[in-house]
Design an enzyme around this catalytic site. Structure first.
Site, PDB file in Angstrom:
ATOM      1  CG  ASP A 223      31.152  38.227  44.430  1.00  0.00           C
ATOM      2  OD1 ASP A 223      32.303  38.417  44.006  1.00  0.00           O
ATOM      3  OD2 ASP A 223      30.901  37.900  45.618  1.00  0.00           O
ATOM      4  CB  ILE A 224      28.897  33.834  46.716  1.00  0.00           C
ATOM      5  CG1 ILE A 224      27.903  32.913  47.380  1.00  0.00           C
ATOM      6  CG2 ILE A 224      30.098  34.097  47.600  1.00  0.00           C
ATOM      7  CD1 ILE A 224      28.396  31.486  47.522  1.00  0.00           C
TER       8      ILE A 224
ATOM      9  CG  ASN B  49      40.394  43.020  43.906  1.00  0.00           C
ATOM     10  OD1 ASN B  49      40.523  44.229  43.767  1.00  0.00           O
ATOM     11  ND2 ASN B  49      39.300  42.467  44.401  1.00  0.00           N
TER      12      ASN B  49
ATOM     13  CB  VAL C  12      39.475  33.372  44.000  1.00  0.00           C
ATOM     14  CG1 VAL C  12      39.408  32.108  43.154  1.00  0.00           C
ATOM     15  CG2 VAL C  12      38.417  33.327  45.110  1.00  0.00           C
TER      16      VAL C  12
ATOM     17  CG  HIS D  67      38.125  36.913  39.993  1.00  0.00           C
ATOM     18  ND1 HIS D  67      39.197  36.185  40.474  1.00  0.00           N
ATOM     19  CD2 HIS D  67      37.817  37.821  40.950  1.00  0.00           C
ATOM     20  CE1 HIS D  67      39.507  36.624  41.681  1.00  0.00           C
ATOM     21  NE2 HIS D  67      38.694  37.630  41.992  1.00  0.00           N
TER      22      HIS D  67
ATOM     23  CG  HIS E 226      35.353  41.841  41.301  1.00  0.00           C
ATOM     24  ND1 HIS E 226      34.704  41.275  42.381  1.00  0.00           N
ATOM     25  CD2 HIS E 226      36.644  41.464  41.420  1.00  0.00           C
ATOM     26  CE1 HIS E 226      35.567  40.591  43.116  1.00  0.00           C
ATOM     27  NE2 HIS E 226      36.750  40.690  42.562  1.00  0.00           N
TER      28      HIS E 226
END
Ligand code: AMP
Length: 115
Positions: free
Chosen positions: A31-32, A88, A97, A101, A103
């Protein structure tokens, strides 16, 4: 046509990411904006907008995705001390987004706040 998400661009290698794992089913990358010492996102190569949409996949496909999340967590060395997996979903779930995905968070004891 719906606009392509940033994660689809990462899948197509149009945008670079710090990839930690890839196979036929998933891509996993850092993750950025990490929220923990280890914070990796796992995305399936089959598109789903979010958890609700994925839950309508054939169970085998959902199972492949869940299986890969576990494999990535193991490869990150998180199994012994534990980790958290978060999806999420939608506006109230805090999803930013629109490409599903998972996390994976770990590397320290995480607080238990749910909101
Ligand atoms: P969510 O809020 O569950 O939709 O999570 C989206 C996550 O994607 C956030 O934690 C962002 O920091 C992360 N993110 C957004 N753009 C990128 C990117 N280009 N590379 C890696 N992570 C990203």
């Amino acid at each position: 046509m719906a606009q392509e998400t940033i994660f689809e661009k990462i899948l197509k290698k149009e945008i670079s990411a710090a990839v930690v794992y890839e196979d036929d089913h998933v891509l996993a990358f850092k993750d950025i904006h990490p929220q923990a010492p280890v914070h990796v996102l796992v995305i399936p190569k089959t598109k789903a907008k979010n958890f609700s949409e994925m839950s309508r996949w054939a169970p085998n496909d959902t199972g492949e995705f869940v299986n890969r999340i576990g494999i990535v967590a193991e490869k990150l060395g998180l199994e012994r001390q534990g980790y958290r997996v978060v999806f999420n979903c939608g506006e109230y779930g805090g999803q930013t987004v629109d490409y599903i995905h998972a996390h994976i968070l770990g590397g320290k004891p995480l607080n238990i706040s749910m909101a």
